[in-house]
Design an enzyme around this catalytic site. Sequence first.
Site, mmCIF file in Angstrom:
data_model
loop_
_atom_site.group_PDB
_atom_site.id
_atom_site.type_symbol
_atom_site.label_atom_id
_atom_site.label_comp_id
_atom_site.label_asym_id
_atom_site.label_seq_id
_atom_site.Cartn_x
_atom_site.Cartn_y
_atom_site.Cartn_z
ATOM 1 N N ARG A 92 0.809 -1.212 0.000
ATOM 2 C CA ARG A 92 0.000 0.000 0.000
ATOM 3 C C ARG A 92 0.845 1.267 0.000
ATOM 4 N NH1 ARG A 92 -4.993 1.053 0.016
ATOM 5 N NH2 ARG A 92 -4.235 3.117 0.551
ATOM 6 N N ARG A 121 -8.300 2.023 3.094
ATOM 7 C CA ARG A 121 -7.241 3.022 3.298
ATOM 8 C C ARG A 121 -7.317 3.992 2.133
ATOM 9 N NH1 ARG A 121 -2.114 -0.309 5.722
ATOM 10 N NH2 ARG A 121 -1.294 1.724 6.302
ATOM 11 N N ILE A 123 -7.062 7.442 -0.224
ATOM 12 C CA ILE A 123 -5.912 8.289 -0.590
ATOM 13 C C ILE A 123 -6.376 9.690 -0.981
ATOM 14 C CG2 ILE A 123 -4.400 6.368 -1.270
ATOM 15 C CD1 ILE A 123 -4.992 7.307 -4.201
ATOM 16 N N ASP A 124 -7.621 10.028 -0.581
ATOM 17 C CA ASP A 124 -8.159 11.340 -0.975
ATOM 18 C C ASP A 124 -7.274 12.493 -0.493
ATOM 19 O OD1 ASP A 124 -9.015 10.335 1.542
ATOM 20 O OD2 ASP A 124 -10.492 11.925 1.722
ATOM 21 N N LEU A 125 -6.678 12.368 0.685
ATOM 22 C CA LEU A 125 -5.863 13.473 1.218
ATOM 23 C C LEU A 125 -4.554 13.615 0.433
ATOM 24 C CD1 LEU A 125 -6.442 12.756 5.019
ATOM 25 C CD2 LEU A 125 -7.582 14.462 3.591
ATOM 26 N N ASP A 305 -0.290 0.806 15.515
ATOM 27 C CA ASP A 305 0.617 -0.304 15.169
ATOM 28 C C ASP A 305 1.075 -1.114 16.381
ATOM 29 O OD1 ASP A 305 0.360 0.308 12.544
ATOM 30 O OD2 ASP A 305 2.382 1.086 12.247
ATOM 31 N N ILE A 327 -8.008 4.412 14.447
ATOM 32 C CA ILE A 327 -7.343 4.773 13.178
ATOM 33 C C ILE A 327 -7.825 3.908 12.014
ATOM 34 C CG2 ILE A 327 -5.110 5.096 12.021
ATOM 35 C CD1 ILE A 327 -5.401 6.966 14.364
HETATM 36 C C1 UD1 Z 1 1.187 4.802 8.167
HETATM 37 C C2 UD1 Z 1 2.049 3.623 8.552
HETATM 38 C C3 UD1 Z 1 1.217 2.539 9.219
HETATM 39 C C4 UD1 Z 1 0.428 3.118 10.383
HETATM 40 C C5 UD1 Z 1 -0.357 4.352 9.951
HETATM 41 C C6 UD1 Z 1 -1.047 5.056 11.113
HETATM 42 C C7 UD1 Z 1 3.771 3.690 6.848
HETATM 43 C C8 UD1 Z 1 4.393 3.038 5.688
HETATM 44 N N1 UD1 Z 1 2.675 3.111 7.345
HETATM 45 O O1 UD1 Z 1 0.238 4.340 7.221
HETATM 46 O O2 UD1 Z 1 2.090 1.510 9.681
HETATM 47 O O3 UD1 Z 1 -0.475 2.136 10.869
HETATM 48 O O4 UD1 Z 1 0.535 5.312 9.343
HETATM 49 O O5 UD1 Z 1 -0.122 5.423 12.078
HETATM 50 O O6 UD1 Z 1 4.264 4.683 7.358
HETATM 51 N N2 UD1 Z 1 -6.803 8.324 5.409
HETATM 52 C C9 UD1 Z 1 -7.782 8.937 4.652
HETATM 53 N N3 UD1 Z 1 -7.410 9.535 3.480
HETATM 54 C C10 UD1 Z 1 -6.110 9.560 3.057
HETATM 55 C C11 UD1 Z 1 -5.122 8.943 3.842
HETATM 56 C C12 UD1 Z 1 -5.492 8.330 5.019
HETATM 57 O O7 UD1 Z 1 -8.957 8.923 5.006
HETATM 58 O O8 UD1 Z 1 -5.844 10.120 1.991
HETATM 59 C C13 UD1 Z 1 -7.172 7.623 6.648
HETATM 60 C C14 UD1 Z 1 -6.892 6.123 6.546
HETATM 61 O O9 UD1 Z 1 -7.958 5.449 5.921
HETATM 62 C C15 UD1 Z 1 -6.725 5.718 7.983
HETATM 63 C C16 UD1 Z 1 -6.086 6.967 8.612
HETATM 64 O O10 UD1 Z 1 -6.333 8.039 7.705
HETATM 65 O O11 UD1 Z 1 -7.959 5.479 8.575
HETATM 66 C C17 UD1 Z 1 -4.598 6.844 8.870
HETATM 67 O O12 UD1 Z 1 -3.913 6.675 7.665
HETATM 68 P P1 UD1 Z 1 -2.440 7.229 7.419
HETATM 69 O O13 UD1 Z 1 -2.011 8.057 8.568
HETATM 70 O O14 UD1 Z 1 -2.423 7.833 6.060
HETATM 71 O O15 UD1 Z 1 -1.623 5.892 7.433
HETATM 72 P P2 UD1 Z 1 -0.588 5.376 6.352
HETATM 73 O O16 UD1 Z 1 0.294 6.496 5.913
HETATM 74 O O17 UD1 Z 1 -1.309 4.593 5.303
#
Ligand code: UD1
Length: 422
Positions: A92, A121, A123-125, A305, A327
């Site tokens: 991912r 998960r 990726i909109d942000l 995590d 989360i």
């Molecule tokens: C990173 C970590 C992962 C950890 C997570 C939260 C890496 C490689 N992975 O994942 O191990 O569990 O942080 O600490 O660093 N979200 C949205 N829109 C977005 C992006 C995220 O709604 O565009 C939501 C996700 O669905 C989720 C939350 O935000 O519910 C946290 O995601 P994010 O902080 O982005 O985690 P990752 O970067 O994927």
Amino acid sequence: MDKLVIEGGKPLSGTIVIQGAKNAALPILAASLLAEGTTTIDHVPELLDIDVMLNILRELGCRAEHSGGTVVLDTETAHTSHVPESLMRQMRSSIFLMGPLLARFGETQVYLPGGCAIGERKIDLHLEGLKALGAEIEEFGNRIICRADKLLGADIHLSFPSVGATENIMMAAALAEGRTTISNAAREPEIQDLQRFLNAMGAKIMGAGTDTITIDGVQSLTPCRYKVIPDRIVAGTIMVAAAATRGHVTLQNTQPAHLSSLIHVLRRAGVQIVVDGDIIKVGSAARPKAVERIVTSPYPAFPTDLQSQVMVLLTLADGVSVLKETIFEGRLKHVDELSRMGADIRVDMNAAFIRGVPRLYGATVEATDLRAGAALVIAGLAAQGKTVVEQIHHIDRGYEKIETMLSRLGARISRYSPVPNN
Ligand code: UD1
């Protein structure tokens, strides 16, 4: 598929040196694309996710070698910004290649990495952030094309402090024209490591570790040599394993400040912890105490995590604990597996109510994701009898030879690989 076989009931004991952080190394490897030439990164763990990232970089035309914990990455020869779908789907976090590829090539094509065991998960942000910097984004099913003749600095407010989105925007903005400000940015230590790395390449970034990051774009970046921070989640996993087995373990090469929320929880559970520079000593002889309420939240609060690992400790505690996951919505799947080992856990929405039992019993269980898998290993180490953990490719994504690491601490754990059919 490989599996781990564990004879439980033996307290962990000894000293361990903590590996480099996967979640810091992955964005740093992606960010290396921003500077043409050879970058050397030390303390990179040998893991499946790192292999996937290096394979993607090779597919883009880079030359990459990984040995003895050091990656030597020549990005000069990168010739495409299109990431193949088959590789995107393997990990991912490949999504944060978008920012560096867009900044370097003015265009990128990636694929949505698809569903995930721990929940949706989005990726909109990431996309909103890149659009704010001037990118045009087109989505065709799960294929995303992103173009920008020129990236321009912007004020970007994240509605949630996403780690990946913060990193993606930082990397793209490093080469944008003008100043970018990210507010409500993620504050994780891995973001700070990315800032240090980008600045070592000549970027002008301030504020990582706070909720506002300012990036003054520069025209170009230069390759450098950099050492990745220690993995706080691996360190935390070992700390919990030491406590759950009522052992005594010394962890070297840690950054205790990154683990303060876990240290606080473990102390509330009655675990003894001594911090001395980059060394953490964990010791426990008695049954853990229940911890009334733990809620996962963005850093510096308790990390998602480490939720599954701490849950294992609480299954053995004296009393009822409550653990709430905020989360990821699908991150309580290990509950069913722990119940097979005798744990008494009730789930209501995203909260687990854990009534401690005197002991867990060995069983055959399945790792449903990376951290859930690590939790089952801890449960197996603490349980009475034999535990078999299946689907351990998930664990190999984040822990460098977990059975070797734990055997050094006295655990009775072996990996079994299936004999290939002719
Ligand atoms: C990173 C970590 C992962 C950890 C997570 C939260 C890496 C490689 N992975 O994942 O191990 O569990 O942080 O600490 O660093 N979200 C949205 N829109 C977005 C992006 C995220 O709604 O565009 C939501 C996700 O669905 C989720 C939350 O935000 O519910 C946290 O995601 P994010 O902080 O982005 O985690 P990752 O970067 O994927």
